[in-house]
Write a protein that holds these residues in place. Structure first.
Motif, PDB file in Angstrom:
ATOM      1  N   GLU A 186       0.812  -1.219   0.000  1.00  0.00           N
ATOM      2  CA  GLU A 186       0.000   0.000   0.000  1.00  0.00           C
ATOM      3  C   GLU A 186       0.850   1.276   0.000  1.00  0.00           C
ATOM      4  O   GLU A 186       0.326   2.372   0.257  1.00  0.00           O
ATOM      5  CB  GLU A 186      -0.930   0.018   1.232  1.00  0.00           C
ATOM      6  CG  GLU A 186      -1.780  -1.218   1.402  1.00  0.00           C
ATOM      7  CD  GLU A 186      -2.954  -1.283   0.433  1.00  0.00           C
ATOM      8  OE1 GLU A 186      -2.871  -0.647  -0.639  1.00  0.00           O
ATOM      9  OE2 GLU A 186      -3.933  -1.966   0.749  1.00  0.00           O
ATOM     10  N   ILE A 187       2.131   1.161  -0.305  1.00  0.00           N
ATOM     11  CA  ILE A 187       3.022   2.327  -0.335  1.00  0.00           C
ATOM     12  C   ILE A 187       2.446   3.491  -1.160  1.00  0.00           C
ATOM     13  O   ILE A 187       2.504   4.651  -0.732  1.00  0.00           O
ATOM     14  CB  ILE A 187       4.415   1.924  -0.872  1.00  0.00           C
ATOM     15  CG1 ILE A 187       5.214   1.250   0.241  1.00  0.00           C
ATOM     16  CG2 ILE A 187       5.184   3.131  -1.380  1.00  0.00           C
ATOM     17  CD1 ILE A 187       5.701   2.194   1.308  1.00  0.00           C
ATOM     18  N   PRO A 188       1.875   3.266  -2.356  1.00  0.00           N
ATOM     19  CA  PRO A 188       1.346   4.399  -3.124  1.00  0.00           C
ATOM     20  C   PRO A 188       0.283   5.192  -2.372  1.00  0.00           C
ATOM     21  O   PRO A 188       0.173   6.408  -2.537  1.00  0.00           O
ATOM     22  CB  PRO A 188       0.762   3.733  -4.377  1.00  0.00           C
ATOM     23  CG  PRO A 188       1.530   2.468  -4.525  1.00  0.00           C
ATOM     24  CD  PRO A 188       1.768   1.992  -3.121  1.00  0.00           C
ATOM     25  N   LEU A 189      -0.500   4.523  -1.546  1.00  0.00           N
ATOM     26  CA  LEU A 189      -1.527   5.185  -0.750  1.00  0.00           C
ATOM     27  C   LEU A 189      -0.878   6.129   0.263  1.00  0.00           C
ATOM     28  O   LEU A 189      -1.323   7.259   0.458  1.00  0.00           O
ATOM     29  CB  LEU A 189      -2.361   4.120  -0.039  1.00  0.00           C
ATOM     30  CG  LEU A 189      -3.536   4.566   0.828  1.00  0.00           C
ATOM     31  CD1 LEU A 189      -4.549   5.351   0.014  1.00  0.00           C
ATOM     32  CD2 LEU A 189      -4.181   3.339   1.468  1.00  0.00           C
ATOM     33  N   ASP A 204      -3.514  -1.403  -5.449  1.00  0.00           N
ATOM     34  CA  ASP A 204      -3.670  -0.695  -6.720  1.00  0.00           C
ATOM     35  C   ASP A 204      -3.125   0.729  -6.590  1.00  0.00           C
ATOM     36  O   ASP A 204      -3.580   1.494  -5.727  1.00  0.00           O
ATOM     37  CB  ASP A 204      -5.150  -0.652  -7.090  1.00  0.00           C
ATOM     38  CG  ASP A 204      -5.410  -0.084  -8.486  1.00  0.00           C
ATOM     39  OD1 ASP A 204      -4.505   0.560  -9.049  1.00  0.00           O
ATOM     40  OD2 ASP A 204      -6.534  -0.276  -8.984  1.00  0.00           O
ATOM     41  N   PRO A 205      -2.157   1.127  -7.430  1.00  0.00           N
ATOM     42  CA  PRO A 205      -1.632   2.502  -7.369  1.00  0.00           C
ATOM     43  C   PRO A 205      -2.698   3.562  -7.580  1.00  0.00           C
ATOM     44  O   PRO A 205      -2.491   4.723  -7.217  1.00  0.00           O
ATOM     45  CB  PRO A 205      -0.606   2.520  -8.506  1.00  0.00           C
ATOM     46  CG  PRO A 205      -0.202   1.096  -8.700  1.00  0.00           C
ATOM     47  CD  PRO A 205      -1.442   0.297  -8.417  1.00  0.00           C
ATOM     48  N   ALA A 206      -3.838   3.185  -8.140  1.00  0.00           N
ATOM     49  CA  ALA A 206      -4.919   4.148  -8.363  1.00  0.00           C
ATOM     50  C   ALA A 206      -5.441   4.721  -7.050  1.00  0.00           C
ATOM     51  O   ALA A 206      -6.018   5.818  -7.042  1.00  0.00           O
ATOM     52  CB  ALA A 206      -6.060   3.486  -9.135  1.00  0.00           C
ATOM     53  N   MET A 207      -5.238   3.997  -5.944  1.00  0.00           N
ATOM     54  CA  MET A 207      -5.634   4.547  -4.648  1.00  0.00           C
ATOM     55  C   MET A 207      -4.845   5.815  -4.362  1.00  0.00           C
ATOM     56  O   MET A 207      -5.384   6.806  -3.863  1.00  0.00           O
ATOM     57  CB  MET A 207      -5.403   3.525  -3.532  1.00  0.00           C
ATOM     58  CG  MET A 207      -6.418   2.414  -3.503  1.00  0.00           C
ATOM     59  SD  MET A 207      -6.300   1.411  -2.005  1.00  0.00           S
ATOM     60  CE  MET A 207      -4.768   0.538  -2.317  1.00  0.00           C
ATOM     61  N   GLY A 208      -3.557   5.787  -4.664  1.00  0.00           N
ATOM     62  CA  GLY A 208      -2.729   6.971  -4.483  1.00  0.00           C
ATOM     63  C   GLY A 208      -3.172   8.104  -5.386  1.00  0.00           C
ATOM     64  O   GLY A 208      -3.201   9.269  -4.970  1.00  0.00           O
TER      65      GLY A 208
END
Length: 216
Positions: free
Chosen positions: A75-78, A139-143
């Motif tokens: 979850e890093i992108p978040l 999902d990077p879309a969360m970020g």
């Protein structure tokens, strides 16, 4: 004790506190903390908040490279989206806490402000909490969705997933997360009851007195 060692110990301590009180379970949830040099400490992928080994907490560079510890959460992108859009962010907490997740499933909540104004403390510590749509975990879309808020929210609720809260430091983020879960529980307990929420004038007094970010 060095800054990084002390920060790792603090993450493990507060993570276990949340785990022991049932705010997270199994290997769910993750925490990040920004160090003074801009690098991040992040809870490792697949780890339980109840049994974190401080030495194995991931240390990653500003570019996302692993410097020490185990591999970080997916979850890093978040997390990084909050650091990129809110300069005062010092820590981010993401849980799968039961009442917050349950509230995200209710069909009649306001997606722009999912928590009803039941107490002054919910307003003071969280401002308005935005409901974001469902994303597959990792999902990077969360970020991207968080970046789309342009730094105007300190907390979001991911539909069918869980809450994410940013704070000036780790204690502030944890306390705000606890307030979010408590308010979500109150909201669910009061469903079907003509509860007396704070009215607009009362909300305005709280916002002005405490200088809350209360985005329209």
């Amino acid at each position: 004790m060095s800054e990084i060692s002390a920060a790792r110990e603090q993450i493990a301590l507060l993570a276990k506190s949340m785990f022991d009180r049932g705010l997270t379970h199994g290997s769910s949830g993750n925490i990040s903390l920004r160090l003074s040099d801009g690098t991040l400490l992040v809870t490792p992928t697949g780890s339980s908040m109840g049994t974190l080994d401080p030495a194995r907490i991931s240390h990653i560079s500003e570019a996302g490279d692993l410097l020490s510890g185990d591999n970080p959460t997916k979850e890093i992108p978040l997390h990084t989206a909050f650091y990129e859009t809110r300069q005062k962010t010092g820590a981010v907490v993401h849980l799968h806490s039961c009442h917050s997740v349950a509230l995200s499933l209710c069909p009649d909540i306001d997606p722009d402000n999912v928590l009803p104004p039941l107490t002054a403390y919910g307003i003071m510590q969280l401002g308005k909490v935005k409901l974001l749509p469902f994303f597959v975990p990792g999902d990077p879309a969360m970020g991207d969705a968080v970046r789309g808020l342009a730094g105007k929210r300190t907390a979001v609720l991911l539909a069918n997933h869980g809450p994410v809260v940013a704070g000036k430091d780790l204690e502030a983020a944890v306390y705000a997360m606890e307030e979010l879960e408590a308010t979500a529980r109150l909201a669910l307990l009061l469903r079907g009851v003509a509860a007396t929420s704070l009215n607009p004038e009362q909300i305005s007094r709280v916002v002005k007195r405490i200088d809350v970010e209360w985005t329209e």
